[in-house]
Design a protein around this motif. Structure first.
Motif, PDB file in Angstrom:
ATOM      1  N   LEU A   5       0.860  -1.186   0.000  1.00 43.95           N
ATOM      2  CA  LEU A   5       0.000   0.000   0.000  1.00 43.95           C
ATOM      3  C   LEU A   5       0.893   1.231   0.000  1.00 43.95           C
ATOM      4  O   LEU A   5       1.761   1.381   0.873  1.00 43.95           O
ATOM      5  N   PHE A   6       0.707   2.104  -1.001  1.00 40.24           N
ATOM      6  CA  PHE A   6       1.445   3.368  -1.063  1.00 40.24           C
ATOM      7  C   PHE A   6       0.632   4.464  -0.391  1.00 40.24           C
ATOM      8  O   PHE A   6      -0.586   4.555  -0.584  1.00 40.24           O
ATOM      9  N   PHE A   7       1.320   5.288   0.380  1.00 43.39           N
ATOM     10  CA  PHE A   7       0.748   6.524   0.925  1.00 43.39           C
ATOM     11  C   PHE A   7       1.439   7.696   0.233  1.00 43.39           C
ATOM     12  O   PHE A   7       2.666   7.858   0.390  1.00 43.39           O
ATOM     13  N   ALA A  25       5.787   2.194  -8.267  1.00 43.09           N
ATOM     14  CA  ALA A  25       4.723   1.188  -8.387  1.00 43.09           C
ATOM     15  C   ALA A  25       4.808   0.472  -9.732  1.00 43.09           C
ATOM     16  O   ALA A  25       4.590  -0.746  -9.828  1.00 43.09           O
ATOM     17  N   ALA A  26       5.142   1.229 -10.774  1.00 43.39           N
ATOM     18  CA  ALA A  26       5.210   0.641 -12.123  1.00 43.39           C
ATOM     19  C   ALA A  26       6.367  -0.342 -12.257  1.00 43.39           C
ATOM     20  O   ALA A  26       6.346  -1.200 -13.145  1.00 43.39           O
ATOM     21  N   GLN A  35      -1.686  -0.806  -4.185  1.00 43.29           N
ATOM     22  CA  GLN A  35      -2.768   0.175  -4.201  1.00 43.29           C
ATOM     23  C   GLN A  35      -2.193   1.474  -3.641  1.00 43.29           C
ATOM     24  O   GLN A  35      -1.158   1.453  -2.977  1.00 43.29           O
ATOM     25  N   THR A  36      -2.907   2.565  -3.891  1.00 43.69           N
ATOM     26  CA  THR A  36      -2.498   3.857  -3.320  1.00 43.69           C
ATOM     27  C   THR A  36      -3.640   4.384  -2.468  1.00 43.69           C
ATOM     28  O   THR A  36      -4.794   4.450  -2.927  1.00 43.69           O
ATOM     29  N   ASP A  66       0.854  -6.190   3.047  1.00 38.60           N
ATOM     30  CA  ASP A  66       2.028  -6.831   3.657  1.00 38.60           C
ATOM     31  C   ASP A  66       3.086  -5.791   4.022  1.00 38.60           C
ATOM     32  O   ASP A  66       3.937  -6.044   4.867  1.00 38.60           O
ATOM     33  N   GLY A  67       3.036  -4.664   3.342  1.00 44.20           N
ATOM     34  CA  GLY A  67       3.971  -3.579   3.629  1.00 44.20           C
ATOM     35  C   GLY A  67       3.393  -2.265   3.135  1.00 44.20           C
ATOM     36  O   GLY A  67       2.540  -2.247   2.242  1.00 44.20           O
ATOM     37  N   VAL A  68       3.851  -1.183   3.737  1.00 41.96           N
ATOM     38  CA  VAL A  68       3.377   0.155   3.369  1.00 41.96           C
ATOM     39  C   VAL A  68       4.572   0.991   2.909  1.00 41.96           C
ATOM     40  O   VAL A  68       5.643   0.938   3.524  1.00 41.96           O
ATOM     41  N   VAL A  69       4.374   1.720   1.822  1.00 43.62           N
ATOM     42  CA  VAL A  69       5.438   2.574   1.269  1.00 43.62           C
ATOM     43  C   VAL A  69       4.951   4.017   1.260  1.00 43.62           C
ATOM     44  O   VAL A  69       3.914   4.319   0.662  1.00 43.62           O
TER      45      VAL A  69
END
Ligand SMILES: Cc1cc2nc3c(=O)[nH]c(=O)nc-3n(C[C@H](O)[C@H](O)[C@H](O)COP(=O)(O)O)c2cc1C
Length: 177
Positions: A5-7, A25-26, A35-36, A66-69
């Motif tokens: 998950l992107f913030f 992401a690409a 997802q964002t 599973d992880g956040v970016v």
């Protein structure tokens, strides 16, 4: 599949940080989905209120990831208020929120020379307050980010290579979990 998950930290349409977020992401491997988070949809944090559907959606996204970016610019030596607002919503209940134990990768940007390094430190401290797990790596700070966007696309190969190596290590750490 690994789910990220992107913030974002900027709401403006032409944000250089969002251009970098999209480029990262690409470049994810095929076995990673992303997802964002829609932080613009969130109301201001208010403990008298559960925040409704936008907050429920955010909490579900963080929980499932599973992880956040985080890919964010620095505002006034810290994290933009819109991003902090999103984090505050996701931080409750304190010390037992959806962020507890969540692996997090932090990327900061700036138009100037320092790449958001002060926001980088602040954000990692904020993550620690939620018992999240900021990924230990060389700091991914991106100076002069605005100049690195060409026709709306983040185009600095050195940054993409450096951040890409960090992302690979982050994904490996998640998979070992
Ligand atoms: C409210 C505000 C505060 C800012 N504070 C900082 C700062 O503390 N450090 C910095 O390097 N740049 C700062 N800037 C400049 C940003 O780096 C620049 O506007 C950048 O393009 C924002 O990121 P974006 O392109 O992703 O929207 C600030 C900009 C704004 C709008």
């Amino acid at each position: 599949m690994t789910r990220l998950l992107f913030f974002p930290g900027s709401l403006r349409a032409q944000a250089s940080s969002t251009a970098l977020l999209k480029a990262l992401a690409a470049r994810l491997p095929e076995d990673v989905t992303s997802q964002t988070a829609d932080i613009a949809a969130l109301p201001f944090y208010n403990a008298d209120y559960d925040g409704g559907a936008p907050v429920a959606a955010l909490l579900a996204q963080v929980k499932a990831a599973d992880g956040v970016v985080f890919v964010t610019p620095e505002y006034n030596y810290s994290v933009p208020g819109v991003l902090k607002n999103a984090i505050d919503w996701a931080s409750r209940p304190g010390y037992n929120s959806v962020f507890k134990g969540k692996p997090c990768l932090v990327v900061t940007t700036s138009a100037g020379a320092l790449g958001g390094v002060r926001a980088q430190g602040h954000l990692k401290q904020i993550l620690s307050a939620m018992l999240a797990e900021p990924f230990p790596w060389q700091e991914i700070v991106v100076p002069e980010a605005v100049k690195k966007v060409k026709d709306g696309v983040f185009a600095d190969q050195a940054v993409l290579d450096f951040a890409g190596a960090a992302m690979s290590a982050f994904l490996e750490r998640i998979r070992r979990q």
